[in-house]
Each structure stands twice: as C-alpha cells, then as structure tokens.
Design a protein around this motif. Structure first.
Motif, PDB file in Angstrom:
ATOM      1  N   CYS A   8      32.440  -0.522   7.236  1.00 17.65           N
ATOM      2  CA  CYS A   8      32.113  -0.415   5.822  1.00 17.65           C
ATOM      3  C   CYS A   8      33.208  -1.108   5.017  1.00 17.65           C
ATOM      4  O   CYS A   8      34.373  -0.709   5.097  1.00 17.65           O
ATOM      5  N   THR A 163      25.884   1.592   5.360  1.00 14.39           N
ATOM      6  CA  THR A 163      24.573   2.119   5.753  1.00 14.39           C
ATOM      7  C   THR A 163      23.797   2.648   4.547  1.00 14.39           C
ATOM      8  O   THR A 163      22.646   2.276   4.332  1.00 14.39           O
ATOM      9  N   HIS A 165      23.530   2.518   0.714  1.00 17.93           N
ATOM     10  CA  HIS A 165      24.058   1.650  -0.347  1.00 17.93           C
ATOM     11  C   HIS A 165      22.998   1.560  -1.438  1.00 17.93           C
ATOM     12  O   HIS A 165      22.170   0.653  -1.449  1.00 17.93           O
ATOM     13  N   ASP A 185      22.417   8.923   7.774  1.00 23.96           N
ATOM     14  CA  ASP A 185      23.512   8.474   8.645  1.00 23.96           C
ATOM     15  C   ASP A 185      23.454   9.155  10.008  1.00 23.96           C
ATOM     16  O   ASP A 185      23.715   8.520  11.041  1.00 23.96           O
ATOM     17  N   ILE A 188      20.960   7.403  12.124  1.00 20.63           N
ATOM     18  CA  ILE A 188      21.500   6.118  12.585  1.00 20.63           C
ATOM     19  C   ILE A 188      22.480   6.337  13.737  1.00 20.63           C
ATOM     20  O   ILE A 188      22.405   5.663  14.776  1.00 20.63           O
ATOM     21  N   VAL A 214      18.359   2.617   1.828  1.00 16.02           N
ATOM     22  CA  VAL A 214      18.413   1.152   1.948  1.00 16.02           C
ATOM     23  C   VAL A 214      17.341   0.549   1.042  1.00 16.02           C
ATOM     24  O   VAL A 214      16.303   0.071   1.511  1.00 16.02           O
ATOM     25  N   ALA A 217      18.163  -4.534   1.897  1.00 19.28           N
ATOM     26  CA  ALA A 217      18.744  -4.410   3.241  1.00 19.28           C
ATOM     27  C   ALA A 217      20.003  -5.207   3.495  1.00 19.28           C
ATOM     28  O   ALA A 217      20.540  -5.163   4.599  1.00 19.28           O
ATOM     29  N   HIS A 219      23.113  -4.861   2.896  1.00 13.49           N
ATOM     30  CA  HIS A 219      24.280  -4.124   3.388  1.00 13.49           C
ATOM     31  C   HIS A 219      24.008  -3.388   4.691  1.00 13.49           C
ATOM     32  O   HIS A 219      24.954  -3.000   5.382  1.00 13.49           O
ATOM     33  N   PHE A 220      22.743  -3.190   5.019  1.00 13.29           N
ATOM     34  CA  PHE A 220      22.403  -2.477   6.249  1.00 13.29           C
ATOM     35  C   PHE A 220      22.270  -3.403   7.453  1.00 13.29           C
ATOM     36  O   PHE A 220      22.670  -3.039   8.567  1.00 13.29           O
TER      37      PHE A 220
END
Length: 255
Positions: A8, A163, A165, A185, A188, A214, A217, A219-220
């Motif tokens: 991150c 994850t 964001h 999270d 995930i 999300v 996407a 940032h994921f």
C-alpha cells in the motif's frame, strides 16, 4: 529467491510521516535485498502495458496537489535499468502481451513514497510498469504471470496500490475501521493465502462489498498483477494489516 509483494503506497504525506506503517516499510527493506525492483504502479495508467526504459537518475513525479511544500522538494533519484526493462519486455512478448516503451518516465508517488522508506539510499534500479484498470481480473493475473520467475533472479516485483480505496467512503477523523471494509480485506487475504485464483479472478462478483471497496480498479489491480507474478510455491502471508480514516486499507502481502 525473492517473493512478489503487494504494498500500500498510502498518501503522499507518508513520505514525511513516522508511524508503525513506515517502520514496517523500513523493516521490509532490510529483509529483502533485490538487485532491481519492478513496480506496477496504480498511478500510471495506459491502455497498452507500458514499460519505463528511462536510464536515470529517475525524475520524481509530484502527481498530487495541495500538500506541504516539503513534499515538492523531495526527490528519489533511483537509477533506471533499460536492461531489466528489456527482460521484462521479452517476457511479455513471449506471453503474447503487447507492450510499449516510455524512455522518460520517472517515479510517481505510487512508487517513490514507499521506496523512500524501504530503500532510502535510492541506489537500486527501478523499472515501473503501467496498469490498465479496465481489463478483466483474470487478464490482470495473466499479465502478472508473464513475470513469474523474476524473483529467482533477485528482482523484486511489487504491486503498488490499495485494496479498499474509495474516497467517498473515507471517515477523515475516524480511528476504527468500518466493518464492511474489514470484511472485504479478510476475503482478499483468505483467497490470496489459499491461492484461490478462480475466486480472485471473480472478486467483483464474490467478494463482500466489492463495488464499495473498489469503485474503480486502478488501485486494486496491482494486487492481482503481483499475485500473478509470484512463484506459486510459497504460502502467501500478510505483512501488515490496518486502516486509516475508517476505510483506507494499509494491507500488504507477501506472495
């Protein structure tokens, strides 16, 4: 052999902050001693996978506004590596993935902010790669898989993003995490650590609160790219867990 990491990168302010998270970044830098670093950055988007062939010292990109002047005076003049970039390019070519070159790209804040803590001497060559946030998740994993094996050559592959964001959901002064963000999270982490690739490829449909966590996407997908690039032999593990401002995840993974 080096693993792949999902890191991150946090707010630009992290560059000047001292916190348990920045202490974790420094400790992680002491653990892993790569000869080069390859980063998929959430802050470099392109429709075609684009690789930085800049030689360096790499310019520092201030892709943010409204922050203290101190941040705009900071630099992270790491060298680039056209040789490593060419190796990355060839791996993509062999996997049938089209690429483009960028000979002048520097380091955006999705790269230099956390590298400043991990490797403060800025003496390790860095090659950055763009992301295409609108590709299906399975395709993101396949793009990452083209780089599988770089860790055997002491090249550290990092997906840099977040994850959860969603700026519309941030609780600016809230110290405790929102339950829905924690649930996302946890899903995930469970599926990464079990290496359930099918579930991750369908996270938008299967993960709890996926659309909320999300909304876009960019940032994921670095997590999926890093996951794809991992060797697949070691058991993935959580390196850091936590939230800022109620919903902003600090989850980091070793894969």
């Amino acid at each position: 052999m080096l693993p792949s990491l999902f890191i991150c990168h946090g707010s630009p302010m992290m560059a000047v902050e001292e916190s348990p998270y920045t202490a974790f970044l420094r400790e992680t830098g002491r653990r892993f001693k790569p000869r080069a670093i390859v980063i998929f950055s959430a802050h470099w988007e392109a429709r075609t996978t684009t690789i930085s062939f800049a030689e360096g010292p790499l310019p520092t990109i201030y892709d943010f506004g409204g922050f203290p002047d101190e941040l705009y005076r900071m630099t992270y003049p790491a060298p680039g590596s056209p040789a490593i970039a060419a190796e990355v390019e060839e791996r993509f070519r062999q996997s049938g993935i089209g690429t483009e070159r960028d000979v002048g790209r520097g380091l955006d804040h999705g790269s230099w902010v956390f590298l400043r803590h991990m490797y403060p001497n800025a003496d390790i060559p860095v090659v950055t790669i763009s992301v295409h946030p609108f590709l299906p998740a399975a395709q993101q994993i396949a793009i990452g898989a083209a780089l599988r094996g770089l860790g055997e050559s002491d090249i550290l592959v990092i997906g840099s993003g977040t994850t959860v964001h969603n700026f519309g959901e941030i609780k600016w002064k809230q110290e405790h995490a929102e339950p829905w963000a924690v649930e996302f999270d946890a899903w995930i982490v469970d599926n990464v650590t079990r290496r359930d690739t099918d579930a991750l490829a369908n996270y938008e449909r299967l993960a709890p609160h996926a659309r909320r966590a999300v909304p876009r996407a960019e940032h994921f997908v670095p997590l999926l790219l890093a996951y794809g690039s991992s060797s697949g032999t070691a058991v993935p593990r959580v390196l850091f867990e936590g939230f800022q401002m109620g919903t902003f995840s600090l989850l980091c993974l070793e894969m």
